[in-house]
Design a protein around this motif. Structure first.
Motif, short mmCIF file in Angstrom:
data_model
loop_
_atom_site.label_atom_id
_atom_site.label_comp_id
_atom_site.label_asym_id
_atom_site.label_seq_id
_atom_site.Cartn_x
_atom_site.Cartn_y
_atom_site.Cartn_z
N UNK A 1 0.83 -1.21 0.00
CA UNK A 1 0.00 0.00 0.00
C UNK A 1 0.86 1.26 0.00
N UNK A 2 1.93 1.24 0.79
CA UNK A 2 2.81 2.40 0.84
C UNK A 2 3.47 2.65 -0.51
N UNK A 3 3.93 1.57 -1.15
CA UNK A 3 4.55 1.73 -2.48
C UNK A 3 3.54 2.25 -3.48
N UNK A 4 2.32 1.71 -3.43
CA UNK A 4 1.29 2.15 -4.36
C UNK A 4 0.97 3.64 -4.19
N UNK A 5 0.92 4.09 -2.96
CA UNK A 5 0.66 5.51 -2.71
C UNK A 5 1.80 6.36 -3.25
N UNK A 6 3.04 5.88 -3.08
CA UNK A 6 4.19 6.63 -3.61
C UNK A 6 4.12 6.72 -5.14
N UNK A 7 3.81 5.59 -5.77
CA UNK A 7 3.73 5.57 -7.24
C UNK A 7 2.63 6.50 -7.72
N UNK A 8 1.49 6.47 -7.03
CA UNK A 8 0.36 7.31 -7.45
C UNK A 8 0.66 8.80 -7.30
N UNK A 9 1.60 9.14 -6.42
CA UNK A 9 1.90 10.55 -6.20
C UNK A 9 2.90 11.11 -7.20
N UNK B 1 1.50 14.90 4.13
CA UNK B 1 1.58 14.50 5.53
C UNK B 1 0.98 13.11 5.72
N UNK B 2 -0.10 12.81 5.03
CA UNK B 2 -0.71 11.48 5.15
C UNK B 2 0.21 10.41 4.60
N UNK B 3 0.90 10.72 3.49
CA UNK B 3 1.82 9.72 2.91
C UNK B 3 3.00 9.48 3.85
N UNK B 4 3.52 10.55 4.46
CA UNK B 4 4.61 10.37 5.43
C UNK B 4 4.16 9.57 6.64
N UNK B 5 2.94 9.81 7.07
CA UNK B 5 2.42 9.07 8.22
C UNK B 5 2.30 7.58 7.89
N UNK B 6 1.89 7.27 6.64
CA UNK B 6 1.81 5.88 6.21
C UNK B 6 3.19 5.24 6.21
#
Length: 304
Positions: free
Chosen positions: A195-203, A214-219
């Motif tokens: 999930x963390x990788x997917x969020x990074x890729x999506x960003x 901030x939400x991505x860093x918290x993840x």
């Protein structure tokens, strides 16, 4: 240890002239009682407990004196005290079968022992405690009185030794369960990482708002924290598995286990009993064909 302070505020200063007299006495008395209790415990003498044969045999193995007994057909049993564990005491038994045509079955579960006291236990704590000199050997009753303790009752019937077989089986099963937990694949950790990788890729290529960053860093922080905790948990299970496995191996290698001795054979191994420090003598009943052989030990309490 003093109790933690609460966040409650008193309406008046603790030791001001306005505080109630009973309250002031209470707060002076509590530290005094704690200090007196600590001094009573700290000043109580400690004792070193040991076991040795009642009748010296001048037979030693690895520095330990052995008690010895024979059956009518010359089967020999030797017994020596090895050590105390947290709740057990350990003896080493040696069986020799010198007969010409008789087999001998040795079963550790058939061992038993009877703890006894040389002096009656008092019904109440003594008002004056004895003060044995360092190095002095005293009875269990005197040792308890010196520590201002009451002696527990001793069992009226002989106490059976531990059978190592169920314990070996239980330790092996527990070691396998702990090893399985240590090697178990962490699906939740994998899902969080994906999930963390997917969020990074999506960003990538997108302009994030401060809240989204901030939400991505918290993840990311949550994934790292979980992985650290999961790794520590796996390491703990692995250490527990090794310790349990080692304990099982020690019992397999050193404990006396049920065995049949052919004529001319001998066997030696550890026998485990529940620990009773509040005894002065111990009579171990070693199983032999047709009954048991008594081997007597004195349990000394020596002032440190």
């Amino acid at each position: 240890m003093l109790a933690p302070r609460s966040g409650k505020r008193f309406p008046t200063p603790l030791f001001s002239h306005q505080a109630p007299l009973a309250m002031r006495h209470h707060y002076f008395l509590l530290p005094t009682l704690l200090v007196l209790s600590w001094l009573t415990t700290a000043c109580a003498p400690s004792f070193y407990v040991d076991l040795k044969p009642v009748r010296p045999s001048n037979l030693f193995v690895e520095g330990r004196e052995q008690a010895r007994a024979f059956t009518a057909d010359s089967v020999e049993v030797r017994l020596s005290f090895v050590c105390f564990e947290a709740s057990r005491m350990v003896f080493e038994a040696v069986y020799r079968n010198p007969t010409r045509g008789q087999r001998l079955v040795v079963a550790p579960a058939k061992f038993a022992y009877q703890p006894r006291r040389t002096e009656p236990a008092p019904l109440a704590a003594p008002t004056r405690r004895p003060r044995p000199a360092p190095g002095a050997a005293v009875s269990a009753t005197v040792a308890a009185a010196a520590a201002a303790q009451l002696l527990p009752a001793l069992p009226a019937q002989p106490v059976a030794a531990f059978d190592p077989e169920p314990e070996i089986t239980a330790l092996q099963a527990a070691a396998e369960r702990a090893a399985a937990k240590a090697n178990r694949f962490d699906w939740l950790g994998a899902a969080l990482a994906i999930t963390s990788v997917a969020v990074d890729v999506a960003s990538i290529g997108k302009r994030e708002t401060p809240s989204q960053a901030q939400s991505r860093d918290a993840l990311h922080d949550a994934v790292v924290t979980y992985q650290v905790a999961s790794t520590a948990n796996k390491i703990g299970h692995a250490i527990a598995a090794d310790a349990l496995h080692l304990r099982a191996l020690n019992l397999q290698d050193y404990a006396l286990r049920k065995v049949t001795l052919e004529p001319g054979q001998q066997v030696r191994g550890f026998v485990y009993f529940p620990r009773f420090d509040a005894a002065d003598t111990v009579r171990v009943l070693a199983p032999v064909p047709g009954g048991s052989l008594p081997l007597d030990f004195v349990q000394t309490h020596t002032r440190r």
